[in-house]
Scaffold this motif. Sequence first.
Motif, PDB file in Angstrom:
ATOM      1  N   PRO A 116       0.823  -1.208   0.000  1.00  0.00           N
ATOM      2  CA  PRO A 116       0.000   0.000   0.000  1.00  0.00           C
ATOM      3  C   PRO A 116       0.856   1.255   0.000  1.00  0.00           C
ATOM      4  CG  PRO A 116      -0.805  -1.575   1.615  1.00  0.00           C
ATOM      5  CD  PRO A 116       0.504  -2.104   1.113  1.00  0.00           C
ATOM      6  N   GLN A 117       0.464   2.214  -0.825  1.00  0.00           N
ATOM      7  CA  GLN A 117       1.169   3.479  -0.865  1.00  0.00           C
ATOM      8  C   GLN A 117       0.858   4.304   0.373  1.00  0.00           C
ATOM      9  OE1 GLN A 117       1.938   5.369  -4.759  1.00  0.00           O
ATOM     10  NE2 GLN A 117       0.040   4.416  -5.346  1.00  0.00           N
ATOM     11  N   VAL A 118       1.791   5.162   0.726  1.00  0.00           N
ATOM     12  CA  VAL A 118       1.606   6.052   1.862  1.00  0.00           C
ATOM     13  C   VAL A 118       1.426   7.458   1.299  1.00  0.00           C
ATOM     14  CG1 VAL A 118       2.538   6.828   4.066  1.00  0.00           C
ATOM     15  CG2 VAL A 118       3.108   4.548   3.207  1.00  0.00           C
TER      16      VAL A 118
ATOM     17  N   ASP B 201      -8.556   8.584  -8.417  1.00  0.00           N
ATOM     18  CA  ASP B 201      -7.342   9.130  -9.002  1.00  0.00           C
ATOM     19  C   ASP B 201      -6.515   8.061  -9.699  1.00  0.00           C
ATOM     20  OD1 ASP B 201      -7.121   8.055  -6.461  1.00  0.00           O
ATOM     21  OD2 ASP B 201      -5.234   9.061  -6.056  1.00  0.00           O
ATOM     22  N   ILE B 202      -5.691   8.522 -10.613  1.00  0.00           N
ATOM     23  CA  ILE B 202      -4.709   7.696 -11.320  1.00  0.00           C
ATOM     24  C   ILE B 202      -3.332   8.290 -11.036  1.00  0.00           C
ATOM     25  CG2 ILE B 202      -3.875   6.915 -13.561  1.00  0.00           C
ATOM     26  CD1 ILE B 202      -6.720   6.978 -14.578  1.00  0.00           C
TER      27      ILE B 202
ATOM     28  N   PHE C 135      -2.856  -2.059 -11.405  1.00  0.00           N
ATOM     29  CA  PHE C 135      -1.776  -1.758 -12.348  1.00  0.00           C
ATOM     30  C   PHE C 135      -2.342  -1.539 -13.753  1.00  0.00           C
ATOM     31  CE2 PHE C 135       1.391  -3.402 -15.411  1.00  0.00           C
ATOM     32  CZ  PHE C 135       2.408  -2.475 -15.185  1.00  0.00           C
ATOM     33  N   ILE C 136      -1.957  -0.421 -14.380  1.00  0.00           N
ATOM     34  CA  ILE C 136      -2.434  -0.094 -15.732  1.00  0.00           C
ATOM     35  C   ILE C 136      -1.355  -0.421 -16.761  1.00  0.00           C
ATOM     36  CG2 ILE C 136      -3.246   1.729 -17.269  1.00  0.00           C
ATOM     37  CD1 ILE C 136      -4.443   3.125 -14.877  1.00  0.00           C
TER      38      ILE C 136
ATOM     39  N   ARG D 142      -6.467   3.724  -8.472  1.00  0.00           N
ATOM     40  CA  ARG D 142      -6.938   3.328  -7.152  1.00  0.00           C
ATOM     41  C   ARG D 142      -8.293   2.623  -7.259  1.00  0.00           C
ATOM     42  NH1 ARG D 142      -5.473   5.950  -2.351  1.00  0.00           N
ATOM     43  NH2 ARG D 142      -4.813   7.739  -3.602  1.00  0.00           N
ATOM     44  N   ARG D 143      -8.497   1.629  -6.412  1.00  0.00           N
ATOM     45  CA  ARG D 143      -9.811   0.982  -6.333  1.00  0.00           C
ATOM     46  C   ARG D 143     -10.691   1.810  -5.385  1.00  0.00           C
ATOM     47  NH1 ARG D 143      -9.040  -4.553  -8.017  1.00  0.00           N
ATOM     48  NH2 ARG D 143      -6.825  -5.117  -8.042  1.00  0.00           N
TER      49      ARG D 143
END
Length: 318
Positions: free
Chosen positions: A33-35, A128-129, A173-174, A200-201
């Motif tokens: 997970p990103q912070v 967001d992307i 992931f795109i 993001r989901r």
Amino acid sequence: MLMACNVTAFQSKLYVLKDFALGCDFYIVFYFPQVEKDQKFIPYVWTVTRWKNEYISWDPNQFCGIDNISLPTGILWKPDLTIEEMTEKDKAPPSPYLTINNEGDVEVQNDQVLVSTCMMHTYKFPFDIQSCNLTFKSIIHTAKEIRLQPSDNSSEATEWSRELMRTQYEWLFINMTVTANNASVLTDQDIVIYTITMRRRPLLYIANFLLPVLFFLCLDMASFIISDYSGEKLSFKVTVLLAVTVLQLILNDILPSSSNKVPLIATYCIGVFALMMLSLMETIFVMYLREKGSKETKSNKGNFYGCYTDRRSNLWGN
């Protein structure tokens, strides 16, 4: 018997570099997970580095058909590649071995946990992307000594990453874009930039944040059917307003403070909070008017009764 093959090349780590071609592959296995608060991107990646050692070669026919071997990484020279965006030391242990074939082609594969910086654009959070860059370059060697180039293009790197990826947590992931910036002057450095794009989901944030805020607004609107003479209406509105405030504090812990624009979700919360505050002020004002009106009514009744009594006393006195 195999060590008879140019033993001095195996034991030496000092080489004269001249127009040295270095290939680099980069694939994402999964990311943690990103912070967003700290602007960190933490992927678990697989890197493959290839180069040609011109001092090592042998004829497989003279060594039982052996065309490649594995050696400890400390025996041979390795390129000093680094990632500009890294903020912490790699947490995964490096690979203890490398492989080399009979033509001198060396390959090193490593699994790495990269703690890197990434500027998060949270204006459309949670829809967001994000795009994060990982820039590979040599620490000290210039383009005159090492020429760095990716082995795979963007589509190949994306497909390989999709096949290797195990889990994506809240991020989908795109694609991955590979950009090679070759130095025009030999005193500069070649760099290879891998841009990872992900989405993001939003489902969890919709269910746990956006909808509850909307439900609180509906509850606040429904409180208009509560009688103004009851003190429960005011306390109910204050309780709902405090619940929205708690959700705003949770949102503040998620979003970074370095954002240039106010996120849409923050505007949404501020709008709902403003409507509920106006509703609370309207309730307070209406209760104040009713209380003031009831006091004036009682006062008028008292004055009327006193006037009526005085008149009766005057009539009987006359």
